[in-house]
Design a protein around this motif. Structure first.
Motif, PDB file in Angstrom:
ATOM      1  N   THR A 238       0.829  -1.208   0.000  1.00 36.51           N
ATOM      2  CA  THR A 238       0.000   0.000   0.000  1.00 36.51           C
ATOM      3  C   THR A 238       0.860   1.253   0.000  1.00 36.51           C
ATOM      4  O   THR A 238       0.578   2.222  -0.716  1.00 36.51           O
ATOM      5  N   LEU A 239       1.929   1.237   0.792  1.00 41.27           N
ATOM      6  CA  LEU A 239       2.836   2.380   0.814  1.00 41.27           C
ATOM      7  C   LEU A 239       3.535   2.544  -0.533  1.00 41.27           C
ATOM      8  O   LEU A 239       3.748   3.674  -1.001  1.00 41.27           O
ATOM      9  N   ARG A 240       3.866   1.446  -1.181  1.00 44.57           N
ATOM     10  CA  ARG A 240       4.514   1.534  -2.481  1.00 44.57           C
ATOM     11  C   ARG A 240       3.552   2.119  -3.516  1.00 44.57           C
ATOM     12  O   ARG A 240       3.944   2.926  -4.367  1.00 44.57           O
ATOM     13  N   ILE A 241       2.293   1.729  -3.451  1.00 45.29           N
ATOM     14  CA  ILE A 241       1.286   2.281  -4.371  1.00 45.29           C
ATOM     15  C   ILE A 241       1.127   3.779  -4.149  1.00 45.29           C
ATOM     16  O   ILE A 241       1.054   4.567  -5.100  1.00 45.29           O
ATOM     17  N   LEU A 242       1.077   4.184  -2.878  1.00 44.30           N
ATOM     18  CA  LEU A 242       0.933   5.607  -2.576  1.00 44.30           C
ATOM     19  C   LEU A 242       2.155   6.395  -3.038  1.00 44.30           C
ATOM     20  O   LEU A 242       2.030   7.508  -3.550  1.00 44.30           O
ATOM     21  N   ALA A 243       3.351   5.831  -2.868  1.00 42.81           N
ATOM     22  CA  ALA A 243       4.566   6.513  -3.321  1.00 42.81           C
ATOM     23  C   ALA A 243       4.565   6.667  -4.839  1.00 42.81           C
ATOM     24  O   ALA A 243       4.922   7.724  -5.372  1.00 42.81           O
ATOM     25  N   ASN A 244       4.164   5.612  -5.545  1.00 40.04           N
ATOM     26  CA  ASN A 244       4.083   5.700  -7.001  1.00 40.04           C
ATOM     27  C   ASN A 244       3.023   6.707  -7.442  1.00 40.04           C
ATOM     28  O   ASN A 244       3.216   7.437  -8.426  1.00 40.04           O
ATOM     29  N   SER A 245       1.926   6.764  -6.705  1.00 36.94           N
ATOM     30  CA  SER A 245       0.871   7.741  -7.014  1.00 36.94           C
ATOM     31  C   SER A 245       1.393   9.157  -6.810  1.00 36.94           C
ATOM     32  O   SER A 245       1.104  10.061  -7.607  1.00 36.94           O
ATOM     33  N   ALA A 246       2.159   9.359  -5.735  1.00 37.49           N
ATOM     34  CA  ALA A 246       2.731  10.686  -5.480  1.00 37.49           C
ATOM     35  C   ALA A 246       3.683  11.087  -6.602  1.00 37.49           C
ATOM     36  O   ALA A 246       3.719  12.252  -7.015  1.00 37.49           O
ATOM     37  N   ALA A 247       4.462  10.122  -7.117  1.00 39.14           N
ATOM     38  CA  ALA A 247       5.384  10.415  -8.221  1.00 39.14           C
ATOM     39  C   ALA A 247       4.618  10.879  -9.457  1.00 39.14           C
ATOM     40  O   ALA A 247       4.993  11.861 -10.112  1.00 39.14           O
ATOM     41  N   LEU A 248       3.539  10.183  -9.777  1.00 40.91           N
ATOM     42  CA  LEU A 248       2.734  10.562 -10.942  1.00 40.91           C
ATOM     43  C   LEU A 248       2.065  11.913 -10.742  1.00 40.91           C
ATOM     44  O   LEU A 248       2.064  12.765 -11.638  1.00 40.91           O
ATOM     45  N   LEU A 249       1.531  12.131  -9.541  1.00 38.82           N
ATOM     46  CA  LEU A 249       0.805  13.374  -9.274  1.00 38.82           C
ATOM     47  C   LEU A 249       1.727  14.587  -9.267  1.00 38.82           C
ATOM     48  O   LEU A 249       1.361  15.657  -9.769  1.00 38.82           O
ATOM     49  N   VAL A 250       2.929  14.448  -8.698  1.00 36.74           N
ATOM     50  CA  VAL A 250       3.833  15.592  -8.660  1.00 36.74           C
ATOM     51  C   VAL A 250       4.304  15.946 -10.070  1.00 36.74           C
ATOM     52  O   VAL A 250       4.470  17.127 -10.415  1.00 36.74           O
ATOM     53  N   LEU A 251       4.487  14.930 -10.926  1.00 37.64           N
ATOM     54  CA  LEU A 251       4.842  15.202 -12.320  1.00 37.64           C
ATOM     55  C   LEU A 251       3.710  15.921 -13.036  1.00 37.64           C
ATOM     56  O   LEU A 251       3.931  16.930 -13.735  1.00 37.64           O
ATOM     57  N   LEU A 252       2.477  15.428 -12.855  1.00 36.66           N
ATOM     58  CA  LEU A 252       1.323  16.082 -13.466  1.00 36.66           C
ATOM     59  C   LEU A 252       1.155  17.510 -12.963  1.00 36.66           C
ATOM     60  O   LEU A 252       0.842  18.430 -13.738  1.00 36.66           O
ATOM     61  N   GLN A 253       1.388  17.703 -11.668  1.00 35.75           N
ATOM     62  CA  GLN A 253       1.213  19.028 -11.074  1.00 35.75           C
ATOM     63  C   GLN A 253       2.199  20.036 -11.658  1.00 35.75           C
ATOM     64  O   GLN A 253       1.837  21.181 -11.944  1.00 35.75           O
ATOM     65  N   ILE A 254       3.439  19.605 -11.840  1.00 35.07           N
ATOM     66  CA  ILE A 254       4.434  20.503 -12.426  1.00 35.07           C
ATOM     67  C   ILE A 254       4.077  20.830 -13.871  1.00 35.07           C
ATOM     68  O   ILE A 254       4.136  21.998 -14.293  1.00 35.07           O
ATOM     69  N   LEU A 255       3.674  19.825 -14.632  1.00 33.88           N
ATOM     70  CA  LEU A 255       3.295  20.051 -16.026  1.00 33.88           C
ATOM     71  C   LEU A 255       2.087  20.986 -16.131  1.00 33.88           C
ATOM     72  O   LEU A 255       2.050  21.886 -16.975  1.00 33.88           O
ATOM     73  N   LEU A 256       1.103  20.776 -15.255  1.00 34.89           N
ATOM     74  CA  LEU A 256      -0.077  21.643 -15.270  1.00 34.89           C
ATOM     75  C   LEU A 256       0.279  23.064 -14.853  1.00 34.89           C
ATOM     76  O   LEU A 256      -0.263  24.030 -15.407  1.00 34.89           O
ATOM     77  N   GLY A 257       1.181  23.193 -13.872  1.00 34.68           N
ATOM     78  CA  GLY A 257       1.601  24.521 -13.447  1.00 34.68           C
ATOM     79  C   GLY A 257       2.296  25.273 -14.570  1.00 34.68           C
ATOM     80  O   GLY A 257       2.028  26.464 -14.802  1.00 34.68           O
ATOM     81  N   VAL A 258       3.187  24.586 -15.290  1.00 36.30           N
ATOM     82  CA  VAL A 258       3.888  25.218 -16.414  1.00 36.30           C
ATOM     83  C   VAL A 258       2.897  25.597 -17.509  1.00 36.30           C
ATOM     84  O   VAL A 258       2.951  26.707 -18.067  1.00 36.30           O
ATOM     85  N   ALA A 259       1.967  24.687 -17.816  1.00 28.86           N
ATOM     86  CA  ALA A 259       0.980  24.971 -18.862  1.00 28.86           C
ATOM     87  C   ALA A 259       0.069  26.123 -18.470  1.00 28.86           C
ATOM     88  O   ALA A 259      -0.249  26.990 -19.294  1.00 28.86           O
ATOM     89  N   THR A 260      -0.339  26.157 -17.196  1.00 28.41           N
ATOM     90  CA  THR A 260      -1.187  27.250 -16.718  1.00 28.41           C
ATOM     91  C   THR A 260      -0.479  28.588 -16.863  1.00 28.41           C
ATOM     92  O   THR A 260      -1.068  29.593 -17.289  1.00 28.41           O
ATOM     93  N   TYR A 261       0.812  28.607 -16.529  1.00 26.84           N
ATOM     94  CA  TYR A 261       1.606  29.839 -16.643  1.00 26.84           C
ATOM     95  C   TYR A 261       1.793  30.238 -18.106  1.00 26.84           C
ATOM     96  O   TYR A 261       1.650  31.408 -18.470  1.00 26.84           O
ATOM     97  N   ARG A 262       2.114  29.248 -18.936  1.00 32.00           N
ATOM     98  CA  ARG A 262       2.376  29.558 -20.343  1.00 32.00           C
ATOM     99  C   ARG A 262       1.124  30.073 -21.048  1.00 32.00           C
ATOM    100  O   ARG A 262       1.195  30.978 -21.893  1.00 32.00           O
ATOM    101  N   PHE A 263      -0.043  29.506 -20.706  1.00 30.94           N
ATOM    102  CA  PHE A 263      -1.292  29.940 -21.333  1.00 30.94           C
ATOM    103  C   PHE A 263      -1.959  31.089 -20.584  1.00 30.94           C
ATOM    104  O   PHE A 263      -3.066  31.497 -20.924  1.00 30.94           O
ATOM    105  N   ARG A 264      -1.294  31.573 -19.523  1.00 31.03           N
ATOM    106  CA  ARG A 264      -1.733  32.763 -18.791  1.00 31.03           C
ATOM    107  C   ARG A 264      -3.183  32.660 -18.294  1.00 31.03           C
ATOM    108  O   ARG A 264      -3.975  33.579 -18.424  1.00 31.03           O
ATOM    109  N   LEU A 265      -3.501  31.471 -17.745  1.00 30.12           N
ATOM    110  CA  LEU A 265      -4.813  31.210 -17.143  1.00 30.12           C
ATOM    111  C   LEU A 265      -5.965  31.328 -18.142  1.00 30.12           C
ATOM    112  O   LEU A 265      -7.114  31.494 -17.729  1.00 30.12           O
ATOM    113  N   GLN A 266      -5.672  31.230 -19.430  1.00 28.72           N
ATOM    114  CA  GLN A 266      -6.717  31.361 -20.428  1.00 28.72           C
ATOM    115  C   GLN A 266      -7.443  30.040 -20.698  1.00 28.72           C
ATOM    116  O   GLN A 266      -8.498  30.032 -21.331  1.00 28.72           O
TER     117      GLN A 266
END
Length: 303
Positions: A238-266
């Motif tokens: 269960t801990l391994r699944i949660l760690a893998n989920s955190a890895a995927l989510l943090v990657l998605l979060q960074i990508l979404l943050g960059v995209a949000t900034y690049r598209f200027r919240l449009q």
């Protein structure tokens, strides 16, 4: 052969199982509540209902209904359902307290108190015309309530401890705090439209930059959890699944943050997803921390 013999007997669910199921349902409803709240803000629907707690003086304002009014109205409806569910959770926890862990009624009462504060802040966001500090506190309290529910749910889960990963709980808690603080900074940016004002008028750039700088400790602390979890032998699945989920989510979060900034919240869906993924990452880290703590304490209690 009698009817009672033909029908299989079904044992009633224990109070702890019923409480755990209720907690997970409230947690899901709370996650949806925050997602709808983010959508309401992005769609400029925060004041679509000019009064509170009713909307145009009615429970369901058919005549004024449009997409913005519906979003604000549905956000309030979901909040009310979550609030009543929290009352039920606290009440049942105290009613069944002799059959539950001794800490549970107090944790449920804390959750109820936080959702009551959340309701008051929700009303103030309307009456104070979306004042940025109230809006930020509104999200911060929602995240605190969400984390409390997930901590309760993780503490009540059936879990066979392995005794591995002694320091993982502290790492998980540190990362969760960093993500929570980063979420508050993000709420400050959103509630003041700091990105728009900085890009087009060079105002509130300090607020926006604080959120950008906050990415560093939040990401590094989360990566520490992931790396130490991957390097821990015989880690609970269960801990391994949660760690893998955190890895995927943090990657998605960074990508979404960059995209949000690049598209200027449009692009609204990017902004909404950015906040939703942040809340999901926070929740995963909270559950990881609680289960990692159980991994050590349970193994010490039952060698």
């Amino acid at each position: 052969m009698t009817e009672s013999v033909l029908k299989p007997s079904i044992a009633p669910l224990s109070p702890q199982v019923q409480i755990r199921r209720l907690v997970w349902k409230i947690a899901i409803a709370t996650f949806l509540l925050m997602a709808v709240g983010s959508t309401t803000r992005v769609m400029n629907a925060g004041l679509a209902c000019p009064d509170w707690p009713l909307c145009y003086g009615q429970f369901l304002p058919f005549e004024q209904m449009n997409i913005r009014v519906f979003l604000e109205w549905f956000h309030r409806l979901d909040a009310a359902l979550v609030g009543f569910s929290a009352i039920a959770l606290a009440g049942l926890s105290w009613w069944w307290r002799s059959q539950l862990p001794p800490w549970l009624p107090y944790a449920a009462t804390f959750a109820l108190g936080s959702i009551l504060v959340q309701g008051i802040l929700g009303g103030l966001t309307v009456t104070e015309l979306l004042r940025f500090d109230i809006v930020t506190a509104h999200l911060g309290t929602a995240l605190l309530f969400f984390c409390t529910l997930l901590a309760i749910g993780a503490a009540l889960m059936p879990y066979n401890a392995t005794g591995t990963g002694k320091y993982l709980s502290g790492l998980g808690l540190t990362a969760a705090i960093a993500i929570y603080l980063q979420s508050l900074l993000g709420a400050l940016v959103a509630s003041q439209w700091a990105l728009h004002q900085c890009l087009w008028g060079s105002h509130l750039c300090a607020v926006m930059n604080s959120h950008l700088i906050g990415v560093i400790p939040a990401t590094l602390s989360t990566l520490a959890v992931i790396i130490f979890a991957w390097r821990t032998p015989a880690l609970h699945p269960t801990l391994r699944i949660l760690a893998n989920s955190a890895a995927l989510l943090v990657l998605l979060q960074i990508l979404l943050g960059v995209a949000t900034y690049r598209f200027r919240l449009q692009v609204e869906i990017l902004t909404i997803s950015h906040q939703a993924i942040g809340a999901a990452l926070l929740g995963v880290l909270v559950m990881f921390s609680v289960l990692a703590r159980r991994n050590v304490t349970q193994s010490q209690s039952f060698p």
